[in-house]
Write an enzyme that holds these catalytic residues in place. Structure first.
Site, short mmCIF file in Angstrom:
data_model
loop_
_atom_site.label_atom_id
_atom_site.label_comp_id
_atom_site.label_asym_id
_atom_site.label_seq_id
_atom_site.Cartn_x
_atom_site.Cartn_y
_atom_site.Cartn_z
N LEU A 139 0.69 -1.50 -0.03
CA LEU A 139 0.16 -0.10 -0.01
C LEU A 139 0.41 1.54 0.17
O LEU A 139 2.06 1.31 0.43
CB LEU A 139 -0.52 -0.11 0.90
CG LEU A 139 -2.05 -0.96 1.05
CD1 LEU A 139 -2.66 -1.75 2.65
CD2 LEU A 139 -2.71 -1.06 0.11
N THR B 15 6.19 0.77 1.89
CA THR B 15 7.11 1.54 2.87
C THR B 15 7.07 2.18 3.73
O THR B 15 5.87 3.18 3.26
CB THR B 15 7.76 2.16 1.38
OG1 THR B 15 8.63 1.24 0.78
CG2 THR B 15 9.30 3.29 2.44
N LYS C 90 14.68 -0.11 4.47
CA LYS C 90 14.15 0.66 3.05
C LYS C 90 14.46 1.60 2.82
O LYS C 90 15.08 2.49 1.76
CB LYS C 90 12.90 -0.18 3.06
CG LYS C 90 12.41 0.42 2.02
CD LYS C 90 12.57 -0.17 0.89
CE LYS C 90 11.72 1.11 -0.25
NZ LYS C 90 12.23 0.32 -1.71
N LYS D 169 7.52 11.36 -0.35
CA LYS D 169 6.72 10.82 0.80
C LYS D 169 8.15 9.94 1.41
O LYS D 169 7.99 10.49 2.80
CB LYS D 169 6.27 9.00 0.41
CG LYS D 169 5.36 9.45 1.36
CD LYS D 169 5.37 7.17 1.33
CE LYS D 169 5.83 6.14 0.62
NZ LYS D 169 6.27 5.18 0.45
N1 LIG Z 1 6.86 1.30 -7.66
C1 LIG Z 1 8.15 1.48 -7.06
O1 LIG Z 1 8.57 1.40 -7.63
C2 LIG Z 1 7.98 0.65 -5.24
C3 LIG Z 1 9.66 0.19 -5.50
C4 LIG Z 1 9.91 0.19 -3.84
C5 LIG Z 1 8.71 0.01 -3.13
N2 LIG Z 1 7.58 0.88 -3.70
C6 LIG Z 1 6.66 1.05 -2.27
O2 LIG Z 1 5.56 0.53 -2.50
C7 LIG Z 1 4.25 0.83 -1.70
C8 LIG Z 1 3.74 0.74 -2.95
O3 LIG Z 1 3.84 1.65 -4.18
P1 LIG Z 1 3.49 1.62 -5.40
O4 LIG Z 1 4.17 2.01 -6.22
O5 LIG Z 1 3.14 -0.11 -6.10
O6 LIG Z 1 2.15 2.63 -5.35
P2 LIG Z 1 0.57 2.85 -6.24
O7 LIG Z 1 0.36 1.84 -7.43
O8 LIG Z 1 0.17 3.77 -6.21
O9 LIG Z 1 -0.25 1.65 -5.16
C9 LIG Z 1 -0.40 2.67 -4.04
C10 LIG Z 1 -1.57 0.98 -3.54
O10 LIG Z 1 -2.72 1.56 -2.12
C11 LIG Z 1 -3.80 1.53 -2.11
N3 LIG Z 1 -4.22 2.52 -1.08
C12 LIG Z 1 -3.65 3.92 -1.32
N4 LIG Z 1 -4.38 4.91 -0.46
C13 LIG Z 1 -5.33 4.12 0.37
C14 LIG Z 1 -6.11 3.21 1.41
N5 LIG Z 1 -6.33 4.65 1.68
N6 LIG Z 1 -6.52 2.52 1.04
C15 LIG Z 1 -6.38 1.09 0.77
N7 LIG Z 1 -5.94 1.73 -0.24
C16 LIG Z 1 -4.84 2.81 -0.66
C17 LIG Z 1 -4.28 1.76 -3.82
O11 LIG Z 1 -5.66 1.47 -4.09
P3 LIG Z 1 -6.18 2.64 -5.27
O12 LIG Z 1 -5.90 1.55 -6.89
O13 LIG Z 1 -7.64 1.94 -5.16
O14 LIG Z 1 -5.98 3.68 -5.30
C18 LIG Z 1 -3.53 1.00 -4.46
O15 LIG Z 1 -3.26 -0.29 -4.09
C19 LIG Z 1 4.74 1.74 -1.41
O16 LIG Z 1 4.81 2.33 0.40
C20 LIG Z 1 6.17 2.65 -2.27
O17 LIG Z 1 7.20 3.22 -1.78
C21 LIG Z 1 6.74 1.41 -4.26
#
Ligand SMILES: NC(=O)c1ccc[n+]([C@@H]2O[C@H](COP(=O)([O-])OP(=O)(O)OC[C@H]3O[C@@H](n4cnc5c(N)ncnc54)[C@H](OP(=O)(O)O)[C@@H]3O)[C@@H](O)[C@H]2O)c1
Length: 335
Positions: A84, A115, A190, A258
């Protein structure tokens, strides 16, 4: 009559099906991870706030849960992954209305891949423990491509028995799984990692701004930098974006900011001042203010380039010889 030697009894009954795992959060990272688990034959029950993002998974065998509570009921004592946005989203899914915690069976294990602040990881673990539910933090290094290929790095914090229990599942999505210590050690690690990855990307954008000012060829300088001491994984992976000045999101600018905020907050709690991190964060603040929030965080290049353009060039004081240049100790420059 001689009796024939006993033959080994071969069981013809199929192996018992793998227990289902839960997956909440099907964003950029969560979707390919849930897909990988399904592809490796693990039944997955999925929840996402926006249901449409689960559409591609259901034909691939996933079961849909309408709420985190329904997910917890479906998984029983099993393992549920969270992927998330941030700490608030994790709290909501765990402890909000229709949340997972109330319905989770004693002995269930939550693996939080998000994260978030290490303090939040510890608080979540303590609240779940009151209900007999186990929790480990396992945020990931690597982006969407690595998630798709099962090549993430996992920074894991938690009880050794919980980590051991979930390791076979983590091996389906990660190339490297490091148990860093108790709950919170995964998210702490992390944040240290992202200070570098997000910080190096900011610094790389300034390096390219300087290269532009020197009228250097960008493809050539990017290539030669990767052969020198300044080479980095981030410079390599962001080079296509830096060249095209297009920023399709893998990791968004808003999530990078963030993480820098989390880093600054956690450092200040520990009595540390991270001045370069603060400067990097300001670059991402500007990128968001300029409309790059949902683009990839490599979009800080646009901020660095625009800063360069608005600066007033200062006339050089004269030939840059040791006698006429500014002293290296930072003392007053000669008039
Ligand atoms: N992207 C990367 O390259 C990467 C790499 C390493 C770590 N991360 C970490 O991994 C995590 C996810 O990243 P991401 O890139 O996958 O982000 P993302 O595409 O924005 O996805 C976020 C997810 O969280 C859900 N969400 C957000 N607010 C919510 C709430 N209030 N209640 C329920 N669900 C909620 C979203 O649901 P909806 O679909 O409904 O919006 C979606 O499923 C983050 O912590 C990020 O820092 C990301």
């Amino acid at each position: 009559m001689e009796s024939s030697p006993p033959t080994a009894v071969r069981s013809t009954s199929p192996a018992p099906p793998a227990p289902a795992v839960g997956f909440a959060g099907l964003g950029r990272m969560g979707l390919p991870l849930a897909q990988r688990l399904l592809q490796s034959g693990i039944p997955v029950v999925v929840y996402n706030r926006t249901q449409s993002k689960a559409e591609s998974l259901v034909p691939a065998g996933a079961r849909w849960a309408a709420s985190p509570r329904d997910l917890a009921k479906a998984i029983g004592k099993g393992v549920t992954f969270l992927m998330l946005t941030d700490g608030k989203a994790v709290r909501g899914v765990l402890f909000g209305r229709g949340g997972l915690a109330r319905a989770a069976a004693e002995g269930a294990l939550v693996v939080d891949l998000s994260t978030i602040d290490p303090e939040e990881s510890r608080a979540n673990a303590a609240r779940l423990r009151e209900r007999g539910v186990h929790y480990i933090d396992a945020p990931v290094g690597g982006s969407v491509d690595a998630a798709t290929r099962g090549e993430l790095t996992l920074f894991v914090g938690g009880e050794a028995s919980d980590v051991g229990r979930v390791r076979p599942l983590l091996e389906r999505v990660g190339r490297r799984i490091d148990h860093m210590g108790p709950v919170g050690a995964g998210t702490s690690s992390k944040l240290v990692n992202n200070l570098l990855t997000v910080g190096i990307t900011a610094l790389s954008s300034e390096a390219l701004t300087l290269a532009d000012a020197f009228h250097l060829d960008r493809p050539q300088i990017l290539e030669v930098l990767q052969a020198g001491g300044g080479r980095s994984g981030m410079l390599e992976s962001k080079s296509p974006s830096f060249l095209a000045r297009q920023y399709p999101a893998q990791f968004t600018t808003v999530l990078a900011r963030k993480d820098l905020r989390l880093i600054e907050r956690a450092a200040s709690r520990e009595g540390r001042v991270l001045k370069m991190t603060r400067e990097a964060r300001k670059l991402y603040d500007e990128a968001i203010a300029q409309g790059h929030a949902d683009e990839d965080f490599a979009s800080v290049l646009e901020v660095a380039l625009s800063r360069g353009r608005t600066g007033t060039p200062k006339p050089l004081p004269g030939p840059a010889t040791p006698s006429s240049g500014p002293p290296e100790d930072g003392g007053p420059a000669p008039n």
